[in-house]
Write a protein that holds these residues in place. Structure first.
Motif, PDB file in Angstrom:
ATOM      1  N   THR A  73     -13.657  -5.118 -12.985  1.00 24.81           N
ATOM      2  CA  THR A  73     -14.135  -6.197 -13.924  1.00 24.81           C
ATOM      3  C   THR A  73     -15.063  -5.705 -15.018  1.00 24.81           C
ATOM      4  N   MET A  74     -16.201  -5.244 -14.349  1.00 22.41           N
ATOM      5  CA  MET A  74     -17.357  -4.558 -15.319  1.00 22.41           C
ATOM      6  C   MET A  74     -16.652  -3.306 -16.121  1.00 22.41           C
ATOM      7  N   THR A 110     -14.043  -2.948 -17.927  1.00 29.99           N
ATOM      8  CA  THR A 110     -12.952  -3.662 -18.656  1.00 29.99           C
ATOM      9  C   THR A 110     -11.825  -4.182 -17.777  1.00 29.99           C
ATOM     10  N   TYR A 132     -25.572  -1.038 -11.306  1.00 33.46           N
ATOM     11  CA  TYR A 132     -25.369  -1.407 -12.862  1.00 33.46           C
ATOM     12  C   TYR A 132     -24.757  -0.142 -13.476  1.00 33.46           C
ATOM     13  N   HIS A 158     -17.869  -1.103 -21.175  1.00 34.32           N
ATOM     14  CA  HIS A 158     -18.479  -1.464 -19.955  1.00 34.32           C
ATOM     15  C   HIS A 158     -19.496  -2.555 -19.935  1.00 34.32           C
ATOM     16  N   SER A 159     -19.579  -3.412 -18.784  1.00 36.10           N
ATOM     17  CA  SER A 159     -20.553  -4.288 -18.903  1.00 36.10           C
ATOM     18  C   SER A 159     -21.988  -3.571 -18.666  1.00 36.10           C
ATOM     19  N   ASN A 160     -22.735  -4.773 -19.317  1.00 32.43           N
ATOM     20  CA  ASN A 160     -24.389  -4.316 -19.275  1.00 32.43           C
ATOM     21  C   ASN A 160     -25.196  -4.923 -18.325  1.00 32.43           C
ATOM     22  N   GLN A 161     -24.556  -5.873 -17.325  1.00 34.25           N
ATOM     23  CA  GLN A 161     -25.123  -6.827 -16.503  1.00 34.25           C
ATOM     24  C   GLN A 161     -25.500  -6.197 -15.215  1.00 34.25           C
ATOM     25  N   ASP A 191     -23.526 -12.123  -8.816  1.00 39.15           N
ATOM     26  CA  ASP A 191     -24.659 -12.375  -9.945  1.00 39.15           C
ATOM     27  C   ASP A 191     -26.039 -12.437  -9.507  1.00 39.15           C
TER      28      ASP A 191
END
Length: 590
Positions: free
Chosen positions: A278-279, A281, A460, A469-472, A487
């Motif tokens: 998911t992170m 895409t 990360y 991509h996610s930056n979380q 999370d």
């Protein structure tokens, strides 16, 4: 008055030899893995090549492989003339490489001869020349119709010759004779004194091609190198190239043969971790890309690598696992504790382990081993865990060069590759000891954070080329049923993980409940107050209506009273018989 400048004359166009009608230099393929890449086709056909180096560097092996592969693979019979080893010794030495010399000799594809040279015999014959050698060598060439010739080694031929003038003349005569016969010759020579390629310092000048072999010791690990010093009439690779000797013969590993022209895929490969997909895409890594997972010890690097292998194997793909620290059984046991059954994939033929200590052999051996396994296994994914172990057998620059070859080779085969890199405690996390991060398409970084007396993992995506991509930051949790990403709690400038995150979330829930209760209580108070005010307003409005009604009634009663009063006054006046004037005046006064 200045004279106008004359236009510059255009230089004549220099055309390539092929465009001018000249044939390019003909080359003779050696069949030696990688050497034809370095020489861009092989050795100069019909000319002499000098192979020099110290003892044990592989000169004789390279020369023997040249003639054997020529006779066996290219239909070019050869002659091997040795001055130090007998035919029986040569046959025994190369049998382990699968070279069957007796069979080639019986089929007239190869002629092998041993020439014994003794100083006493040379002194007895008087002035020394090579006429006898030419006759003997010519007979062998004619016997098998040889296209390739090897002389091993040339020092033995001239070792007892004291006259330097005769030596130089005979050397030139030898090379000229070989060229006149039209054979492709390989002549081996021992390394000279410091700074010199050969003992006599002349062989490299009369040769059309010079190849230097080197066998050195670095960090107590032996490594081999090859360099083409010169090649008349042809361009060639000029760098030092790692070489190795294995059960197949000599292998040369040229980085120049692996360009940046490989095709890329638009397909994706699942990471094996749903939240990590998911992170990225929602689809995972690019197929055929290079992934780096770095972090401190115990951060979970091998677990992420195993997740990828498990994902590929479950979809029927083959995988290779190169481990430099753990045995296959140890890896399988450890990964079973987090829900990955690697033994099942091994039994199904989808997974193969290659586990050795980095110090078992040199960098080039590891590279050739990888090449051989990939060629035989045809995997979809490869894991190397960890690459930092290779620094024990080479300098960072050498390790980077080797890994660059690995990356380029596997990308050219569209193989997804994951490398793990150990980061020392206290070192910069966004940095690798080997400086290969720029070669990677995706970089996942694992960290250990301390909070509430615990050490917890976070993950990360530092970079992933070609995708948003996610930056979380996610907490990286290893469970009995696999890997989970949750999370993290970020607040007050701190990141909470593990029990600290649970405690903080409980506090947040308690605060939210208390705030909700206070809000509900306030809403009730406001409702009560509003209802009270509305009731009070209804009473006031009712009283106002009553006052309006009373005012209307009072005004009506006042008008009725005035009318009654006037009527009574008029009646009283009539009773008193008052005159009309008086009555009028009284009425007016009234």
């Amino acid at each position: 008055m200045t004279k106008p400048k004359r236009p510059l004359r255009k230089a004549p166009e220099v055309r390539p030899a092929r465009a001018a009608g000249l044939k390019p230099l003909a080359k003779c393929p050696t069949g030696i893995r990688g050497l034809d890449d370095v020489t861009e086709g092989g050795l100069p056909r019909g000319r002499s090549t000098l192979v020099c180096g110290a003892a044990g560097c592989g000169k004789t092996l390279m020369a023997m492989e040249f003639v054997v592969r020529g006779a066996r693979d290219f239909g070019e019979p050869g002659v091997f003339m040795a001055f130090e080893e007998t035919v029986a010794e040569l046959t025994s030495n190369v049998a382990s490489l699968g070279f069957d010399l007796p069979s080639l000799i019986r089929r007239k594809k190869l002629a092998v001869d041993y020439v014994r040279i003794e100083r006493s015999e040379i002194e007895e014959t008087g002035e020394y020349d090579l006429e006898g050698l030419f006759v003997r060598l010519g007979t062998m060439i004619d016997e098998v119709h040889a296209k390739r010739v090897v002389l091993d080694t040339i020092e033995s031929l001239f070792a007892s010759l004291p006259n330097e003038g005769i030596l130089r003349a005979e050397l030139r005569r030898l090379f000229r004779w070989l060229k006149d016969r039209g054979v492709t010759a390989v002549i081996t020579a021992e390394q000279g004194k410091e700074g010199e390629l050969t003992r006599y310092g002349l062989e490299e000048y009369v040769s059309d091609c010079v190849i230097v072999l080197d066998h050195r010791l670095t960090n107590q690990v032996a490594t081999r190198r090859l360099r083409v010093v010169k090649y008349r009439g042809s361009k060639h690779g000029t760098n030092e190239y790692p070489t190795m000797i294995d059960e197949h013969g000599l292998n040369v590993l040229p980085i120049t043969s692996l360009g940046l022209s490989h095709d890329v895929s638009t397909r994706r490969v699942s990471t094996g971790i749903a939240r990590l997909d998911t992170m990225m895409t929602g689809k995972g890594y690019w197929e055929g890309s290079s992934i780096l997972v770095s972090g401190t010890a115990g951060a979970g690097k091998t677990s992420i690598a195993t997740a990828l292998l498990d994902s590929v194997c479950r979809h029927g793909g083959r995988c290779l696992f190169f481990s430099f620290e753990e045995s296959p059984d140890q890896i399988a046991r450890n990964m079973a504790s987090i829900g990955f059954d690697l033994n099942r994939h091994v039994r199904s033929g989808c997974l193969q382990f290659h586990t050795v200590r980095p110090t078992l052999y040199g960098l080039e051996n590891h590279l050739v081993t990888l090449h051989d396994l990939v060629d035989r296994w045809h995997p979809r994914a490869v894991v190397m865990d960890p690459i930092t172990g290779l620094t024990s057998i080479g300098e960072p620059g050498e390790v980077k060069s080797m890994l660059m070859r690995v990356v380029d080779y596997l990308k050219s085969r569209n193989i997804t590759t994951l490398f793990t890199s150990l980061t020392e405690g206290g070192a910069a996390l966004e940095k690798t000891d080997i400086s290969i991060s720029s070669l990677m398409d995706t970089w996942l970084l694992l960290r250990m954070v301390e909070s509430a007396g615990e050490r917890n993992r976070i993950l990360y995506v530092l970079k992933s080329r070609g995708m948003a991509h996610s930056n979380q930051i996610r907490e990286f949790v290893l469970t009995d049923h696999g890997i989970k990403l949750t999370d993290v709690y970020v607040g007050r400038g701190e990141v909470y993980t593990g029990s600290a995150r649970v405690v903080q979330e409980s506090r947040d829930r308690a605060d939210a409940i208390a705030a909700g209760q206070a809000s509900h209580r306030r809403q009730r108070e406001i409702t009560h107050e509003r209802l009270a005010l509305e009731a009070q307003m209804q009473k006031l409005q009712s009283r106002l209506a009553e006052l309006k009604q009373e005012t209307t009634m009072a005004a009506k009663q006042e008008r009725e009273r005035d009318a009654t009063s006037r009527h009574d006054t008029k009646g009283l006046a009539r009773i008193r018989k008052a005159d009309s004037d008086g009555a009028q005046e009284e009425g007016n006064n009234t």
